[in-house]
Design an enzyme around this catalytic site. Structure first.
Site: not given
Ligand code: PLP
Length: 393
Positions: A89, A111, A377
């Site tokens: 993010k 948000e 992620s």
């Molecule tokens: C927010 C988040 C997601 C999902 O958001 P995307 O916009 O689909 O990437 C996935 N993994 C983590 C660790 C997150 O914080």
């Protein structure tokens, strides 16, 4: 780019900017300015410097040997979990705060679902000395309590969203309401590739650093910048779009997007948007979303707050419709088991969102020379309570 946005803000039938009249000036200002600003060399230099020295990029591309052995292919982890603040993010938050500064904005709103976007935004606001207000569903505030404390420590104001399912969709509605009330001095940092044009394209560009680095790293590791498969989890779809971006035009690279099935796609407690959804408008863009026959948004459910969203970004809706990427889903149970497996095979505790992508490996058939990249992620620290409760440690 073949699969990119057109001049009107559309990907095929999806995208656009379906917004109330009162947001028009904000969106128009962004639309006119965003490419000029982010293509400016001084902007790029500042962005790249922060990514390198503040976020810690490039993030490693790690050859996961025990996973490779288990699944019979070369499995690589793109380690977005190692970024400052623990997920992908921050790539987008840094890009947008630099943009907001250049637009002369004095106040930031955001948000957040899992809290990762809220933390990333609160972090960059602290870095830049700008006021920060984060909207978060009341339920998400409870299940992601450590991230709420983090945001407060960083100086942000966290406002609970109390309507609907009290999760991400409701927080997004509250943030949009705030922006309508404060159009001049405020920039809204949307955390995924959703929302009215130009957000989906802007966020995808900021996240595309993930696949840009991956190509270079793969070339070094394997002698070929193109893998056979690229995989990522999808909430709104920003880590997936970042992971896919520079592979979109390489048609031989298979793109696999993993959504949250919750308690099962037919259970009534799910967030598997492509399976359950139909075309419609959500949060300012035409996309695929879960809705009733008369067009009311269906409350989504997933154990993972970051995937608990009833839609997907418009570019994903397009890639789904034209079959450029494959959209699949994984249940809560499958994801939690995958989180445990990754912890114990690779010593990496993944976010439960990420664990959805990892879980899908179980359902794939590989050839032994296949190279597979999975976007890790985020890290699982924020999810320890959920893991611990589930496994009864
Ligand atoms: C927010 C988040 C997601 C999902 O958001 P995307 O916009 O689909 O990437 C996935 N993994 C983590 C660790 C997150 O914080």
């Amino acid at each position: 780019m073949k699969y990119g946005v057109n001049d009107l803000g559309y990907y095929g039938d999806f995208g656009g900017a379906y917004i109330p009249e009162m947001l028009y000036p904000n969106i128009e200002e962004l639309r006119e300015q965003y490419l000029k600003i982010i293509d400016d060399p001084a902007f790029k230099a500042e962005y790249d410097d922060l990514l390198k020295n503040y976020v810690g990029r490039p993030s490693p591309l790690y050859h996961a040997k025990r996973y490779s052995e288990k699944y019979g292919a070369n499995i690589f982890f793109k380690r977005e979990d190692l970024n400052h603040t623990g997920s992908h993010k921050i790539n987008n938050a840094i890009g947008q705060i630099l943009l907001a500064k250049r637009l002369g904005k004095k106040r930031i709103i955001a948000e957040t679902g899992a809290g990762q976007h809220g933390v990333a935004t609160a972090t960059v606001c602290a870095l830049m000395g700008i006021e920060c207000v984060v909207y978060m569903g009341e339920i998400d505030m409870a299940r992601q309590a450590p991230n709420v404390s983090r945001m407060k420590m960083l100086g942000a104001t966290v406002i609970p969203a109390m309507s609907g399912s009290k999760t991400l969709k409701d927080a997004t509605n509250e943030a949009l309401r705030d922006w309508i009330a404060n159009p001049v001095d405020t920039h809204y940092i949307i955390g995924s590739v959703v929302g009215p044009y130009p957000y989906p394209d802007m966020v995808a560009r900021f996240q595309s650093i993930i696949s840009l680095e991956t190509k270079k790293q793969l070339l070094e590791e394997t002698g070929n910048e193109l893998p056979q498969y690229v995989m990522a989890c999808v909430g709104g779809g920003s880590n997936a779009m970042g992971m896919f971006y520079h592979f979109l035009d390489d048609e031989n690279v298979k793109l696999v997007a993993v959504e949250a099935a919750g308690k099962g796609v037919d259970s009534g407690h799910s967030a598997a948007t492509t399976f359950l959804g139909r075309e419609g408008v959500l949060h300012g863009s035409r996309t695929i979303l879960m809705q009733t026959d008369d067009g009311q948004v269906v409350e989504p459910y997933s154990i993972s707050a970051g995937l608990d969203y009833p839609g997907i970004g418009p570019q994903h809706a397009y890639l789904y419709k034209i079959n450029r990427a494959q959209y699949v889903s994984i249940t809560d149970d499958e994801a939690l088991q995958a989180g445990l497996l990754c912890s114990q095979l690779e010593g990496i505790i993944p976010a439960i969102e990420t664990a959805h992508a990892l879980a899908y490996l179980e359902k794939m058939q590989f050839k032994k020379d296949d190279n597979v990249v999975i976007c890790i992620s985020g890290r699982g620290d924020k999810d320890l309570d959920t893991y611990i409760k589930y496994f009864g440690y």
